[in-house]
Design a protein around this motif. Sequence first.
Motif, PDB file in Angstrom:
ATOM      1  N   GLN A   1      -8.567 -13.741 -36.244  1.00  0.00           N
ATOM      2  CA  GLN A   1      -8.711 -14.820 -35.263  1.00  0.00           C
ATOM      3  C   GLN A   1      -7.588 -15.844 -35.372  1.00  0.00           C
ATOM      4  OE1 GLN A   1     -12.865 -16.166 -35.843  1.00  0.00           O
ATOM      5  NE2 GLN A   1     -13.320 -15.070 -33.958  1.00  0.00           N
ATOM      6  N   VAL A   2      -6.374 -15.361 -35.686  1.00  0.00           N
ATOM      7  CA  VAL A   2      -5.205 -16.245 -35.726  1.00  0.00           C
ATOM      8  C   VAL A   2      -4.881 -16.683 -34.305  1.00  0.00           C
ATOM      9  CG1 VAL A   2      -2.761 -16.436 -36.277  1.00  0.00           C
ATOM     10  CG2 VAL A   2      -4.293 -15.134 -37.770  1.00  0.00           C
ATOM     11  N   GLY A   3      -4.901 -17.986 -34.096  1.00  0.00           N
ATOM     12  CA  GLY A   3      -4.618 -18.514 -32.770  1.00  0.00           C
ATOM     13  C   GLY A   3      -5.785 -18.475 -31.815  1.00  0.00           C
ATOM     14  N   LYS A   4      -6.827 -17.721 -32.172  1.00  0.00           N
ATOM     15  CA  LYS A   4      -7.995 -17.554 -31.331  1.00  0.00           C
ATOM     16  C   LYS A   4      -7.535 -17.223 -29.910  1.00  0.00           C
ATOM     17  CE  LYS A   4     -12.648 -19.391 -30.894  1.00  0.00           C
ATOM     18  NZ  LYS A   4     -13.485 -20.597 -30.912  1.00  0.00           N
ATOM     19  N   ARG A   5      -8.051 -17.936 -28.898  1.00  0.00           N
ATOM     20  CA  ARG A   5      -7.629 -17.611 -27.534  1.00  0.00           C
ATOM     21  C   ARG A   5      -6.436 -18.439 -27.091  1.00  0.00           C
ATOM     22  NH1 ARG A   5     -13.006 -20.041 -25.744  1.00  0.00           N
ATOM     23  NH2 ARG A   5     -12.565 -22.124 -24.964  1.00  0.00           N
ATOM     24  N   PHE A   6      -5.986 -19.372 -27.930  1.00  0.00           N
ATOM     25  CA  PHE A   6      -4.855 -20.209 -27.568  1.00  0.00           C
ATOM     26  C   PHE A   6      -3.556 -19.639 -28.146  1.00  0.00           C
ATOM     27  CE2 PHE A   6      -8.028 -23.906 -27.254  1.00  0.00           C
ATOM     28  CZ  PHE A   6      -8.225 -23.655 -25.899  1.00  0.00           C
ATOM     29  N   MET A   7      -3.303 -18.355 -27.914  1.00  0.00           N
ATOM     30  CA  MET A   7      -2.028 -17.736 -28.300  1.00  0.00           C
ATOM     31  C   MET A   7      -1.777 -16.566 -27.360  1.00  0.00           C
ATOM     32  SD  MET A   7      -0.677 -16.311 -31.985  1.00  0.00           S
ATOM     33  CE  MET A   7      -1.708 -14.856 -32.050  1.00  0.00           C
ATOM     34  N   LYS A   8      -0.520 -16.391 -26.947  1.00  0.00           N
ATOM     35  CA  LYS A   8      -0.123 -15.305 -26.063  1.00  0.00           C
ATOM     36  C   LYS A   8       0.890 -14.414 -26.778  1.00  0.00           C
ATOM     37  CE  LYS A   8      -2.425 -16.674 -22.366  1.00  0.00           C
ATOM     38  NZ  LYS A   8      -3.511 -15.876 -21.752  1.00  0.00           N
ATOM     39  N   MET A   9       0.786 -13.078 -26.526  1.00  0.00           N
ATOM     40  CA  MET A   9       1.675 -12.111 -27.173  1.00  0.00           C
ATOM     41  C   MET A   9       2.367 -11.251 -26.125  1.00  0.00           C
ATOM     42  SD  MET A   9      -0.835 -10.991 -30.334  1.00  0.00           S
ATOM     43  CE  MET A   9      -2.275 -10.911 -29.271  1.00  0.00           C
ATOM     44  N   ILE A  10       3.648 -10.960 -26.367  1.00  0.00           N
ATOM     45  CA  ILE A  10       4.449 -10.092 -25.495  1.00  0.00           C
ATOM     46  C   ILE A  10       4.971  -8.943 -26.344  1.00  0.00           C
ATOM     47  CG2 ILE A  10       6.454  -9.922 -23.979  1.00  0.00           C
ATOM     48  CD1 ILE A  10       5.162 -13.360 -24.829  1.00  0.00           C
ATOM     49  N   ILE A  11       4.784  -7.715 -25.885  1.00  0.00           N
ATOM     50  CA  ILE A  11       5.251  -6.515 -26.592  1.00  0.00           C
ATOM     51  C   ILE A  11       6.650  -6.156 -26.101  1.00  0.00           C
ATOM     52  CG2 ILE A  11       4.957  -4.006 -26.652  1.00  0.00           C
ATOM     53  CD1 ILE A  11       3.274  -5.261 -28.688  1.00  0.00           C
ATOM     54  N   LEU A  12       7.517  -5.776 -27.048  1.00  0.00           N
ATOM     55  CA  LEU A  12       8.858  -5.273 -26.739  1.00  0.00           C
ATOM     56  C   LEU A  12       8.970  -3.901 -27.389  1.00  0.00           C
ATOM     57  CD1 LEU A  12      11.516  -6.051 -25.363  1.00  0.00           C
ATOM     58  CD2 LEU A  12      12.294  -6.969 -27.545  1.00  0.00           C
ATOM     59  N   SER A  13       8.978  -2.833 -26.578  1.00  0.00           N
ATOM     60  CA  SER A  13       8.875  -1.478 -27.118  1.00  0.00           C
ATOM     61  C   SER A  13      10.005  -0.591 -26.618  1.00  0.00           C
ATOM     62  CB  SER A  13       7.521  -0.864 -26.726  1.00  0.00           C
ATOM     63  OG  SER A  13       7.456   0.500 -27.089  1.00  0.00           O
ATOM     64  N   GLY A  14      10.420   0.338 -27.484  1.00  0.00           N
ATOM     65  CA  GLY A  14      11.410   1.331 -27.089  1.00  0.00           C
ATOM     66  C   GLY A  14      10.787   2.611 -26.585  1.00  0.00           C
ATOM     67  N   HIS A  15       9.463   2.636 -26.449  1.00  0.00           N
ATOM     68  CA  HIS A  15       8.741   3.850 -26.045  1.00  0.00           C
ATOM     69  C   HIS A  15       7.920   3.583 -24.793  1.00  0.00           C
ATOM     70  CE1 HIS A  15       9.751   5.823 -29.861  1.00  0.00           C
ATOM     71  NE2 HIS A  15       9.526   4.623 -30.407  1.00  0.00           N
ATOM     72  N   ASP A  16       8.191   4.381 -23.756  1.00  0.00           N
ATOM     73  CA  ASP A  16       7.430   4.294 -22.513  1.00  0.00           C
ATOM     74  C   ASP A  16       6.172   5.145 -22.679  1.00  0.00           C
ATOM     75  OD1 ASP A  16       6.510   3.919 -20.014  1.00  0.00           O
ATOM     76  OD2 ASP A  16       8.126   4.967 -18.981  1.00  0.00           O
ATOM     77  N   ASN A  17       5.236   4.629 -23.458  1.00  0.00           N
ATOM     78  CA  ASN A  17       4.049   5.386 -23.849  1.00  0.00           C
ATOM     79  C   ASN A  17       2.819   4.707 -23.257  1.00  0.00           C
ATOM     80  OD1 ASN A  17       1.668   6.162 -25.480  1.00  0.00           O
ATOM     81  ND2 ASN A  17       3.174   7.336 -26.665  1.00  0.00           N
ATOM     82  N   PHE A  18       2.077   5.442 -22.407  1.00  0.00           N
ATOM     83  CA  PHE A  18       0.912   4.855 -21.744  1.00  0.00           C
ATOM     84  C   PHE A  18      -0.150   4.426 -22.744  1.00  0.00           C
ATOM     85  CE2 PHE A  18      -3.357   5.314 -19.940  1.00  0.00           C
ATOM     86  CZ  PHE A  18      -3.278   4.402 -18.900  1.00  0.00           C
ATOM     87  N   ASP A  19      -0.368   5.240 -23.792  1.00  0.00           N
ATOM     88  CA  ASP A  19      -1.395   4.893 -24.785  1.00  0.00           C
ATOM     89  C   ASP A  19      -1.049   3.586 -25.491  1.00  0.00           C
ATOM     90  OD1 ASP A  19      -2.883   7.114 -24.192  1.00  0.00           O
ATOM     91  OD2 ASP A  19      -1.972   8.352 -25.772  1.00  0.00           O
ATOM     92  N   PHE A  20       0.240   3.421 -25.848  1.00  0.00           N
ATOM     93  CA  PHE A  20       0.666   2.170 -26.481  1.00  0.00           C
ATOM     94  C   PHE A  20       0.372   0.976 -25.566  1.00  0.00           C
ATOM     95  CE2 PHE A  20       4.181   3.880 -29.535  1.00  0.00           C
ATOM     96  CZ  PHE A  20       3.181   4.423 -30.317  1.00  0.00           C
ATOM     97  N   ALA A  21       0.773   1.126 -24.311  1.00  0.00           N
ATOM     98  CA  ALA A  21       0.579   0.031 -23.366  1.00  0.00           C
ATOM     99  C   ALA A  21      -0.896  -0.276 -23.165  1.00  0.00           C
ATOM    100  CB  ALA A  21       1.239   0.376 -22.027  1.00  0.00           C
ATOM    101  N   GLN A  22      -1.720   0.790 -23.080  1.00  0.00           N
ATOM    102  CA  GLN A  22      -3.159   0.587 -22.877  1.00  0.00           C
ATOM    103  C   GLN A  22      -3.787  -0.138 -24.066  1.00  0.00           C
ATOM    104  OE1 GLN A  22      -5.650   4.144 -22.782  1.00  0.00           O
ATOM    105  NE2 GLN A  22      -6.839   3.252 -21.103  1.00  0.00           N
ATOM    106  N   GLN A  23      -3.428   0.288 -25.292  1.00  0.00           N
ATOM    107  CA  GLN A  23      -3.959  -0.381 -26.486  1.00  0.00           C
ATOM    108  C   GLN A  23      -3.531  -1.844 -26.529  1.00  0.00           C
ATOM    109  OE1 GLN A  23      -3.544   1.774 -30.288  1.00  0.00           O
ATOM    110  NE2 GLN A  23      -2.971   3.559 -29.066  1.00  0.00           N
ATOM    111  N   ALA A  24      -2.280  -2.094 -26.169  1.00  0.00           N
ATOM    112  CA  ALA A  24      -1.774  -3.470 -26.195  1.00  0.00           C
ATOM    113  C   ALA A  24      -2.557  -4.347 -25.226  1.00  0.00           C
ATOM    114  CB  ALA A  24      -0.283  -3.487 -25.855  1.00  0.00           C
ATOM    115  N   MET A  25      -2.794  -3.844 -24.008  1.00  0.00           N
ATOM    116  CA  MET A  25      -3.521  -4.643 -23.021  1.00  0.00           C
ATOM    117  C   MET A  25      -4.972  -4.870 -23.438  1.00  0.00           C
ATOM    118  SD  MET A  25      -1.236  -5.499 -21.005  1.00  0.00           S
ATOM    119  CE  MET A  25       0.437  -5.037 -20.575  1.00  0.00           C
ATOM    120  N   GLU A  26      -5.562  -3.887 -24.110  1.00  0.00           N
ATOM    121  CA  GLU A  26      -6.938  -4.051 -24.593  1.00  0.00           C
ATOM    122  C   GLU A  26      -7.036  -5.160 -25.616  1.00  0.00           C
ATOM    123  OE1 GLU A  26      -8.012  -0.220 -26.042  1.00  0.00           O
ATOM    124  OE2 GLU A  26      -8.462   0.597 -24.047  1.00  0.00           O
ATOM    125  N   HIS A  27      -5.939  -5.394 -26.350  1.00  0.00           N
ATOM    126  CA  HIS A  27      -5.922  -6.456 -27.351  1.00  0.00           C
ATOM    127  C   HIS A  27      -5.496  -7.800 -26.759  1.00  0.00           C
ATOM    128  CE1 HIS A  27      -6.991  -4.151 -30.851  1.00  0.00           C
ATOM    129  NE2 HIS A  27      -6.003  -3.298 -30.687  1.00  0.00           N
TER     130      HIS A  27
END
Length: 536
Positions: free
Chosen positions: A73-99
């Motif tokens: 619970q670092v930052g709780k809901r008052f923190m935003k995250m942006i992913i920078l990836s070298g892989h165009d992987n749908f599963d990676f993107a889906q997991q990231a959005m779920e988090h």
Amino acid sequence: MNLIIVEDEPRLRNSLAYNIPWEDHGIEVVGLAANGVEALQLAERKMPDLMLIDVQMPEMDGLTLIARLKEKQVGKRFMKMIILSGHDNFDFAQQAMEHGVSRYLLKPAGEEVILKAVLEARDGLREDLEQWRGKAELERKWRDHMPSLQNDFILNWVSGKYDEREILNRSSELYMGLEKDTQLAAAVLDLDPVPEHDARFGPNDRELLRFTIRCLAGELLSQSSCWVCTDPDSDVLLVFRAEPEQNPQEFMLHINASVVKLLSHAKEILKLTASAGICGRAGRMEELPQLYSEACRALQERVVYGPDIAIPYREEERGNRPEISVQQHLEKMLEIALETAHEAKAAEAVEGLWQELFARTGTSQQFQEGVMYMNSLFIRIMVKQGWSIREVIGEDWAFMQNIQLLNTKSQTRSWLARTVGRITDYMKGQRKSSSHQIVQKIASIIEQEIDQDITLHTVADRLYVNSSYLSRLFKQEMGMAFSAYVLEQKMERAKRVLQDGQKVYDAARQTGYRDVSYFTKVFRKYWGVNPGEFKP
């Protein structure tokens, strides 16, 4: 807002940190991490608003890092995250959005694209804060009875009205979970004065604004074992409780980071600034009145450093001195004013004491007793500072030795005014000396570790204070920003190394640059020539 960059490739990490004009958009890079393990530790300490995270990293990948941040619970809901990836992987993107990741960017993303994504995340966080402000939860908290009981208990506690047994019994009744060996710390927040030209708020709005900050503190610090209440001066009082076995210094670093973030969010919501004072150490439950007093004194220092800042109590200013309990409001007001060199406030306290002690005296005995009282109060304050009374008082030393030399009220009033002026002037000199010592220590660290990556935040952590306070102190003393000073020292060292006949690689390594091409770019920008053009 604050940003942490997590990227394992050094050149890209440096490029993201130094080539994008974050400060132009009100964003401060507070840390760089090369893997998820470093990033998790850094985020727990710095409590960032924004994080830019690579996916593929050694030791702990980006998705695992995001999951751990959510778990802790670092930052709780008052923190935003942006992913920078070298892989165009749908599963990676889906997991990231779920988090709860705000954006999923693919490398190589341009600097403008990355900046736009971070700014969109920042705007989203501002919207979250604005939505929170309008919630009916404020009204519910206003009417909630238990916080009111806890508030009253804490106010009596910091006033020194309870012994250890009473503290344990009453806190148990209020479900506060205190143990005998619990370590505590205190901070005090207050709105800075509203500018005269600002017509948005009137005198009657101040209580509502303070209430909003108090509720924001309760929301932001709900996972930090912190009680939020209002002190007798209507300031927001924060009492932090350390986790069992938590390192006291790490505990104080966490408090500094939490308070700085709270001030930042209050500024975003109210469009006004606030300042805070933080006690200098963790202490036992029976020491909370002293810790609260330290926080109040630290808050008074904003008259020196300016508004919109969190100020830690500086123990080195006062040395190893016995603490003396202050029982009366005017005594406390005078002591804090003299210790912060606030001469106008000290004069106000003396005027109040004058009305109590001298204005209505009817006999010479009552008058002498009033003089003895003020004499002992001044002596007590100076002894507490560890000062030589004769050195501070100067030619009025005779009155300290023999109060019967003060024969009239007008003479006594002049003596009181002179004494206040001399103590405040002496304190200003002591503070300047203390500030100079801290800045000398910082300069020594820079000189000794010039071959390493030196940042304001790492130095602040070493000295166990928050970076905004250290930045302002350094600039006041040196006349230039910390980062400018570090760059100046590194470039001067690099020039000397090159003039001694060593190679460009040696100059880069000895000044903390692991990427020679990046060093060359910085050197050329600073000196106007390439490092290879310097000759012995």
